[in-house]
Design a protein around this motif. Structure first.
Motif, PDB file in Angstrom:
ATOM      1  N   PHE A   5      52.471   4.002  16.054  1.00 46.15           N
ATOM      2  CA  PHE A   5      52.245   4.269  17.318  1.00 46.15           C
ATOM      3  C   PHE A   5      53.573   4.732  18.041  1.00 46.15           C
ATOM      4  CE2 PHE A   5      49.296   0.859  16.158  1.00 46.15           C
ATOM      5  CZ  PHE A   5      47.836   1.708  16.391  1.00 46.15           C
ATOM      6  N   SER A   6      53.676   6.044  18.217  1.00 47.81           N
ATOM      7  CA  SER A   6      55.133   6.178  18.806  1.00 47.81           C
ATOM      8  C   SER A   6      55.190   7.136  20.144  1.00 47.81           C
ATOM      9  CB  SER A   6      55.692   7.120  17.768  1.00 47.81           C
ATOM     10  OG  SER A   6      54.959   8.290  17.330  1.00 47.81           O
ATOM     11  N   THR A  10      59.356   4.073  22.447  1.00 49.18           N
ATOM     12  CA  THR A  10      58.946   2.696  21.875  1.00 49.18           C
ATOM     13  C   THR A  10      58.179   3.327  20.302  1.00 49.18           C
ATOM     14  OG1 THR A  10      56.733   3.318  23.063  1.00 49.18           O
ATOM     15  CG2 THR A  10      58.372   1.733  24.245  1.00 49.18           C
ATOM     16  N   GLY A  11      57.853   2.256  19.667  1.00 48.51           N
ATOM     17  CA  GLY A  11      57.217   2.313  18.514  1.00 48.51           C
ATOM     18  C   GLY A  11      56.538   1.230  18.036  1.00 48.51           C
ATOM     19  N   TYR A  12      55.378   1.068  17.305  1.00 49.63           N
ATOM     20  CA  TYR A  12      54.790  -0.049  16.622  1.00 49.63           C
ATOM     21  C   TYR A  12      54.159   0.311  15.521  1.00 49.63           C
ATOM     22  CZ  TYR A  12      52.081  -4.266  16.805  1.00 49.63           C
ATOM     23  OH  TYR A  12      51.846  -5.779  16.543  1.00 49.63           O
ATOM     24  N   VAL A 122      51.385   8.417  20.697  1.00 51.38           N
ATOM     25  CA  VAL A 122      50.699   9.137  19.840  1.00 51.38           C
ATOM     26  C   VAL A 122      50.184   8.313  18.536  1.00 51.38           C
ATOM     27  CG1 VAL A 122      50.500  11.036  18.232  1.00 51.38           C
ATOM     28  CG2 VAL A 122      51.612  11.388  20.621  1.00 51.38           C
ATOM     29  N   VAL A 123      49.110   8.297  18.438  1.00 49.98           N
ATOM     30  CA  VAL A 123      48.405   7.423  17.216  1.00 49.98           C
ATOM     31  C   VAL A 123      48.538   8.343  15.675  1.00 49.98           C
ATOM     32  CG1 VAL A 123      46.469   6.161  16.097  1.00 49.98           C
ATOM     33  CG2 VAL A 123      47.019   6.480  18.756  1.00 49.98           C
ATOM     34  N   ARG A 124      49.507   7.571  14.864  1.00 54.56           N
ATOM     35  CA  ARG A 124      49.591   8.459  13.442  1.00 54.56           C
ATOM     36  C   ARG A 124      49.335   7.563  12.257  1.00 54.56           C
ATOM     37  NH1 ARG A 124      50.801  13.349  14.888  1.00 54.56           N
ATOM     38  NH2 ARG A 124      52.507  13.855  16.372  1.00 54.56           N
TER      39      ARG A 124
END
Length: 124
Positions: A5-6, A10-12, A122-124
């Motif tokens: 998730f970026s 932020t990122g996770y 965005v979901v990658r």
């Protein structure tokens, strides 16, 4: 494999197994819905609403955008689920629920809170 998730700042990341469990909490909390998936619990506090995000955004890592408003909604529903101990209720039905699930949900809620102020992700 996993889910990244970026957003702007932020990122996770969750692996497929973790995401499967977090997705169940999101479904039960009414944060996501659709594709014929149903909640086990009929708690009206968590009934899907017009703001509920399509489950497809979190069923594949195909680059789905999640807006700032959707991020805020997801975060609010996950926080409410944690407060209401929805995860504890779910443990009665999901015998293999990982002990770290509350931690993952808390972290994902925090990520969504941050993403809401950063314009989504965005979901990658």
């Amino acid at each position: 494999m996993g889910y990244d998730f970026s957003g702007a700042g932020t990122g996770y990341r969750l692996n497929d197994w973790q995401m499967g469990h977090v997705r169940l909490v999101m479904l039960e909390a009414g944060a996501i819905a659709g594709d014929g998936l149903e909640r086990l619990f009929g708690n009206e506090q968590f009934a899907p609403s017009a703001d509920t995000v399509p489950v497809g955004h979190f069923s594949s890592n195909d680059g789905w955008p999640v807006t700032a408003a959707q991020s805020a909604f997801i975060a609010a529903r996950l926080r409410a689920a944690l407060t209401a101990d929805l995860i504890g209720d779910m443990a009665l039905f999901y015998y293999d629920q990982p002990t770290q699930l509350r931690e993952w949900v808390d972290e994902f809620a925090a990520f969504n809170e941050q993403a809401a102020s950063d314009g989504g992700y965005v979901v990658r």
